[in-house]
Design a protein around this motif. Structure first.
Motif, PDB file in Angstrom:
ATOM      1  N   ILE A 183      -0.768 -20.457 101.724  1.00  0.00           N
ATOM      2  CA  ILE A 183      -0.712 -19.224 103.040  1.00  0.00           C
ATOM      3  C   ILE A 183       0.719 -18.969 103.809  1.00  0.00           C
ATOM      4  CG2 ILE A 183      -2.067 -18.386 105.275  1.00  0.00           C
ATOM      5  CD1 ILE A 183      -4.541 -20.887 105.020  1.00  0.00           C
ATOM      6  N   TRP A 184       1.465 -18.181 103.022  1.00  0.00           N
ATOM      7  CA  TRP A 184       2.380 -17.309 103.891  1.00  0.00           C
ATOM      8  C   TRP A 184       2.135 -16.623 105.331  1.00  0.00           C
ATOM      9  CZ3 TRP A 184       1.031 -17.223  98.952  1.00  0.00           C
ATOM     10  CH2 TRP A 184       1.671 -17.967  97.895  1.00  0.00           C
ATOM     11  N   PHE A 210      -0.108 -12.777 108.020  1.00  0.00           N
ATOM     12  CA  PHE A 210      -0.030 -13.827 106.867  1.00  0.00           C
ATOM     13  C   PHE A 210      -0.143 -12.846 105.659  1.00  0.00           C
ATOM     14  CE2 PHE A 210      -4.094 -14.693 108.373  1.00  0.00           C
ATOM     15  CZ  PHE A 210      -5.093 -14.530 107.305  1.00  0.00           C
ATOM     16  N   GLY A 211      -0.447 -13.579 104.832  1.00  0.00           N
ATOM     17  CA  GLY A 211      -0.852 -13.549 103.052  1.00  0.00           C
ATOM     18  C   GLY A 211      -1.005 -14.698 102.565  1.00  0.00           C
ATOM     19  N   PHE A 212      -1.868 -14.889 101.342  1.00  0.00           N
ATOM     20  CA  PHE A 212      -2.581 -16.036 100.909  1.00  0.00           C
ATOM     21  C   PHE A 212      -2.412 -15.527  99.312  1.00  0.00           C
ATOM     22  CE2 PHE A 212      -6.396 -14.100 101.695  1.00  0.00           C
ATOM     23  CZ  PHE A 212      -7.231 -14.084 100.754  1.00  0.00           C
ATOM     24  N   GLY A 213      -2.128 -16.588  98.436  1.00  0.00           N
ATOM     25  CA  GLY A 213      -2.095 -16.580  97.052  1.00  0.00           C
ATOM     26  C   GLY A 213      -2.830 -18.365  96.770  1.00  0.00           C
ATOM     27  N   PHE A 214      -3.158 -17.596  94.791  1.00  0.00           N
ATOM     28  CA  PHE A 214      -3.706 -19.786  94.168  1.00  0.00           C
ATOM     29  C   PHE A 214      -2.409 -19.321  93.308  1.00  0.00           C
ATOM     30  CE2 PHE A 214      -7.818 -17.859  96.855  1.00  0.00           C
ATOM     31  CZ  PHE A 214      -7.353 -18.638  97.032  1.00  0.00           C
ATOM     32  N   ILE A 251      -0.181 -12.075  96.064  1.00  0.00           N
ATOM     33  CA  ILE A 251      -0.406 -12.685  97.464  1.00  0.00           C
ATOM     34  C   ILE A 251      -1.226 -11.604  98.054  1.00  0.00           C
ATOM     35  CG2 ILE A 251       0.726 -13.244  99.424  1.00  0.00           C
ATOM     36  CD1 ILE A 251       3.029 -14.529  98.041  1.00  0.00           C
ATOM     37  N   VAL A 252      -2.725 -11.741  98.652  1.00  0.00           N
ATOM     38  CA  VAL A 252      -3.207 -11.165  99.592  1.00  0.00           C
ATOM     39  C   VAL A 252      -2.977 -10.858 100.951  1.00  0.00           C
ATOM     40  CG1 VAL A 252      -5.619 -10.320 100.650  1.00  0.00           C
ATOM     41  CG2 VAL A 252      -5.005 -11.334  98.121  1.00  0.00           C
TER      42      VAL A 252
END
Length: 417
Positions: A376-377, A384-388, A394-395
């Motif tokens: 999570i950025w 913020f954005g998150f991704g795997f 990045i969403v």
């Protein structure tokens, strides 16, 4: 020997002009006003003045609504002290709620906000337009004050803009109920049929409804393919009881920067908008879930991501973390990630699971959704954005509301009706 000249006695509260006294008192809480009024008859009379209670109303809610517009013309005059008590009670409606019953197939997300002389409740849903961050807002409930000082609740099912006198009842601080009031007379939070017994109050009702009509742009409204209000006349004349539960902690705080309601563009060809809620539990765990859709079983229960480690990495970041961020495509509104990670990202959280947004391999192999590493950025913009790590995107999330106002609201379309 002459005694020295005595010094002048200090001024007391009684020595100030009445306007100054009222201005000072307007900073007190109602309980403190009541205690001060008990000290003398003069102060009791002072504390009962409309000018004082108007100043208190205006100080607390003047930036959100038109205080004098709540007190309508006519032979009856509603004391501002009564208005203060009413607004103080109804203020807890402001914000986001979940609608429990779904007989009409409407959105489960409801938003209450201040109007010019009433409080408005609206269904809130994602725009059906692909790639749009627009939020549909459809008013369905209005709360005002009658000339008798009782609560006026008017609701509509939107198809024919039929307004129903209704009753609103609070069950604790975070739960309220609205029901048809056509057979109810009186009540603390009701629009009584007795209020329509004379021409003065009938004129008030017409004025109240006229204000509401100005808030409606369309006679028929829909949430994409989910049409609200397509019910028979018998249903419109006997609205079933509706329950609403408060969504607390709707906005981020410095201590909980991910907390609140957010919107995300869907992943895949549809690129449809979706609402998500991020919560912190008592153990400090952070979880993100979609705001449930009745048409999608368990959509509001399975977490999109969660992490039990709420401490985050701060700049400077390692070369590995910089590569992870910069090598991924962003799904979301235009961002500043192209100018460099150190000028965009203020912190990084580690996540360790996903149930919803991790794509299966192209070969069709299954994935252990409960053990997927991600990030999570936290951005300098407060979003913020998150991704795997197994994906290349990045969403990025954006806020649904800011400072008590919905963002990116759009007019509903009736094409699917």
């Amino acid at each position: 020997m002459e005694s020295p000249e005595s010094s002048p006695s200090p001024m007391t509260f009684c020595d100030f002009p009445e306007d100054v006294q009222l201005a000072v008192l307007s900073f007190l809480r109602p309980a403190e006003i009541a205690a001060f009024a008990c000290t003398s008859r003069r102060f009791a009379s002072l504390c009962a003045q409309d000018r004082l209670w108007f100043a208190m109303c205006d100080r607390r809610w003047g930036s959100k609504t038109r205080i004098r517009s709540w007190i309508r013309g006519g032979s009856r005059s509603i004391p501002f002290a009564l208005l203060y008590r009413s607004l103080n009670r109804w203020e807890k409606l402001i914000g986001f709620w979940r609608r429990i019953a779904r007989e009409w197939g409407a959105s489960s997300l409801v938003f209450f906000e201040w109007g010019p002389c009433f409080i408005t409740g609206s269904f809130v849903a994602e725009s059906p337009e692909a790639g749009s961050y627009g939020v549909l807002k459809v008013p369905f409930l209005w709360i005002g004050l009658s000339p008798r000082g009782s609560c006026c609740v008017s609701s509509t099912v939107l198809t024919d803009v039929d307004f129903l006198p209704s009753t609103i009842g609070f069950i604790g601080e975070n739960h309220f109920v609205v029901e048809n009031n056509t057979d109810v007379r009186g009540g603390a939070d009701s629009w009584s049929s007795d209020d329509l017994s004379n021409s003065e109050e009938s004129a008030y009702v017409e004025e109240f409804l006229s204000d509401i009509y100005q808030c409606l742009g369309n006679r028929t409204t829909s949430f994409g393919n989910k049409v609200i209000g397509k019910v028979e006349n018998s249903v419109r004349n006997h609205w079933v009881t509706e329950h609403f539960v408060k969504i607390t902690n709707c906005y981020p705080t410095p201590e909980r920067p991910l907390q609140g309601l957010w919107k995300v563009l869907g992943i895949g060809e549809s690129m449809r908008l979706a609402f998500y809620i991020v919560t912190y539990d008592s153990m400090g765990t952070i979880s993100c879930r979609r705001v449930g859709d009745v048409s999608e079983p368990l959509s509001g229960y399975l977490p999109i991501f969660w992490t039990s480690n709420t401490s985050f990495l701060e700049y400077p970041f390692s070369r590995k973390e910089d590569d992870i961020f910069c090598s991924r495509e962003h799904i979301g509104p235009p961002s500043l990630h192209s100018i460099g990670m150190k000028k965009v990202v203020s912190g990084i959280f580690y996540t360790n699971s996903s149930y919803d947004l991790v794509s299966v391999d192209s070969s069709g192999s299954t994935v252990d959704y409960q053990n997927v590493e991600g990030r999570i950025w936290l951005y300098n913009t407060g979003t913020f954005g998150f991704g795997f790590l197994r994906n290349n995107y990045i969403v990025d999330l954006t806020r649904i509301a800011l400072n008590g106002c919905l963002l990116d609201t759009v007019e509903p379309s009736s094409e699917s009706c």
